[in-house]
Write a protein that holds these residues in place. Sequence first.
Motif, PDB file in Angstrom:
ATOM      1  N   ALA A  67       0.839  -1.193   0.000  1.00 12.97           N
ATOM      2  CA  ALA A  67       0.000   0.000   0.000  1.00 12.97           C
ATOM      3  C   ALA A  67       0.871   1.238   0.000  1.00 12.97           C
ATOM      4  O   ALA A  67       2.064   1.171   0.291  1.00 12.97           O
ATOM      5  CB  ALA A  67      -0.905   0.001   1.234  1.00 12.97           C
ATOM      6  N   VAL A  68       0.260   2.353  -0.324  1.00 12.99           N
ATOM      7  CA  VAL A  68       0.910   3.658  -0.208  1.00 12.99           C
ATOM      8  C   VAL A  68      -0.132   4.613   0.348  1.00 12.99           C
ATOM      9  O   VAL A  68      -1.300   4.549  -0.012  1.00 12.99           O
ATOM     10  CB  VAL A  68       1.486   4.151  -1.554  1.00 12.99           C
ATOM     11  N   GLY A  69       0.289   5.443   1.274  1.00  9.85           N
ATOM     12  CA  GLY A  69      -0.633   6.385   1.880  1.00  9.85           C
ATOM     13  C   GLY A  69       0.111   7.598   2.387  1.00  9.85           C
ATOM     14  O   GLY A  69       1.244   7.851   1.998  1.00  9.85           O
ATOM     15  N   THR A  70      -0.550   8.322   3.253  1.00 10.18           N
ATOM     16  CA  THR A  70       0.061   9.499   3.847  1.00 10.18           C
ATOM     17  C   THR A  70      -0.092   9.434   5.353  1.00 10.18           C
ATOM     18  O   THR A  70      -0.925   8.709   5.879  1.00 10.18           O
ATOM     19  CB  THR A  70      -0.598  10.792   3.327  1.00 10.18           C
TER      20      THR A  70
ATOM     21  N   ARG B   4       3.780  -8.968   9.063  1.00  6.52           N
ATOM     22  CA  ARG B   4       3.187  -7.657   9.340  1.00  6.52           C
ATOM     23  C   ARG B   4       3.714  -6.605   8.378  1.00  6.52           C
ATOM     24  O   ARG B   4       2.985  -5.729   7.949  1.00  6.52           O
ATOM     25  CB  ARG B   4       3.485  -7.271  10.789  1.00  6.52           C
ATOM     26  N   GLY B   5       4.986  -6.666   8.042  1.00  6.12           N
ATOM     27  CA  GLY B   5       5.561  -5.743   7.081  1.00  6.12           C
ATOM     28  C   GLY B   5       6.140  -4.491   7.716  1.00  6.12           C
ATOM     29  O   GLY B   5       6.241  -4.368   8.939  1.00  6.12           O
ATOM     30  N   LEU B   6       6.513  -3.570   6.847  1.00  9.32           N
ATOM     31  CA  LEU B   6       7.189  -2.343   7.247  1.00  9.32           C
ATOM     32  C   LEU B   6       6.520  -1.132   6.611  1.00  9.32           C
ATOM     33  O   LEU B   6       5.912  -1.243   5.548  1.00  9.32           O
ATOM     34  CB  LEU B   6       8.660  -2.383   6.809  1.00  9.32           C
ATOM     35  N   ASP B   7       6.657   0.012   7.267  1.00  3.73           N
ATOM     36  CA  ASP B   7       6.234   1.292   6.709  1.00  3.73           C
ATOM     37  C   ASP B   7       7.484   2.144   6.547  1.00  3.73           C
ATOM     38  O   ASP B   7       8.249   2.312   7.499  1.00  3.73           O
ATOM     39  CB  ASP B   7       5.274   2.032   7.648  1.00  3.73           C
ATOM     40  N   THR B   8       7.692   2.683   5.362  1.00  2.00           N
ATOM     41  CA  THR B   8       8.816   3.572   5.107  1.00  2.00           C
ATOM     42  C   THR B   8       8.273   4.953   4.808  1.00  2.00           C
ATOM     43  O   THR B   8       7.438   5.116   3.912  1.00  2.00           O
ATOM     44  CB  THR B   8       9.667   3.058   3.926  1.00  2.00           C
TER      45      THR B   8
ATOM     46  N   LEU C  57       5.165   4.190   2.397  1.00  2.45           N
ATOM     47  CA  LEU C  57       5.117   2.953   1.615  1.00  2.45           C
ATOM     48  C   LEU C  57       5.012   1.788   2.582  1.00  2.45           C
ATOM     49  O   LEU C  57       5.858   1.640   3.463  1.00  2.45           O
ATOM     50  CB  LEU C  57       6.380   2.798   0.776  1.00  2.45           C
ATOM     51  N   THR C  58       3.999   0.955   2.425  1.00  2.00           N
ATOM     52  CA  THR C  58       3.863  -0.251   3.243  1.00  2.00           C
ATOM     53  C   THR C  58       4.310  -1.421   2.377  1.00  2.00           C
ATOM     54  O   THR C  58       3.803  -1.609   1.267  1.00  2.00           O
ATOM     55  CB  THR C  58       2.418  -0.444   3.716  1.00  2.00           C
ATOM     56  N   TRP C  59       5.268  -2.196   2.909  1.00  2.00           N
ATOM     57  CA  TRP C  59       5.827  -3.298   2.136  1.00  2.00           C
ATOM     58  C   TRP C  59       6.226  -4.442   3.042  1.00  2.00           C
ATOM     59  O   TRP C  59       6.396  -4.276   4.233  1.00  2.00           O
ATOM     60  CB  TRP C  59       6.990  -2.822   1.284  1.00  2.00           C
TER      61      TRP C  59
END
Length: 180
Positions: free
Chosen positions: A111-114, A142-146, A131-133
């Motif tokens: 996903a991508v968000g703000t 669970r992943g990461l948010d950059t 960026l969620t990856w």
Amino acid sequence: MPPWLSVTLLVLLGAGLLVGMARGWRRLTRGTGEVPAPPAVPGEDALGGERTAAFEATYVSTTRAGDWLDRVGTHGLGVRAAATVQVRDAGVVVRRRGAPDVFVPRAALRAVGTSGGMAGKVVGGEGLVVLTWVPSPEDDPRGLDTGLRLRHAPEADELRAATHGLIGTAPAPAGEEESS
């Protein structure tokens, strides 16, 4: 108070602060050791076509997905740095100055968000592109948010739109942005 005593106290205070900072960084990297290393940036040929120009940005940090205060410190992901970010056919390339580059492969993007902030930076509003990856689903589902703070707002919108196109999702209508 004699000058020698003042200087001695300031030197001891400074040394104590440096020791505390070193301990904090060691604890940060030790606590997130199970996060796999992000893939290396592939060669220019393997990146494919350019979907955006290279935008000037600040790489804020990488955190565990959904927890904007749980900064990941391993593999240089916790180091804030000036950067350029570009969406290519193979994924998103973040080239940082003074820190390892970060490559988010197309297949890893979720996903991508703000967001208004994350570990290392609070800007208010929705000033960060997040960026969620998932670097490795078997290691960390669970992943990461950059988080990235782009220099110009229109470029942030272009980055989000190109990333949505890359992962095959439509951007949220204005005012209904996805927040990570």
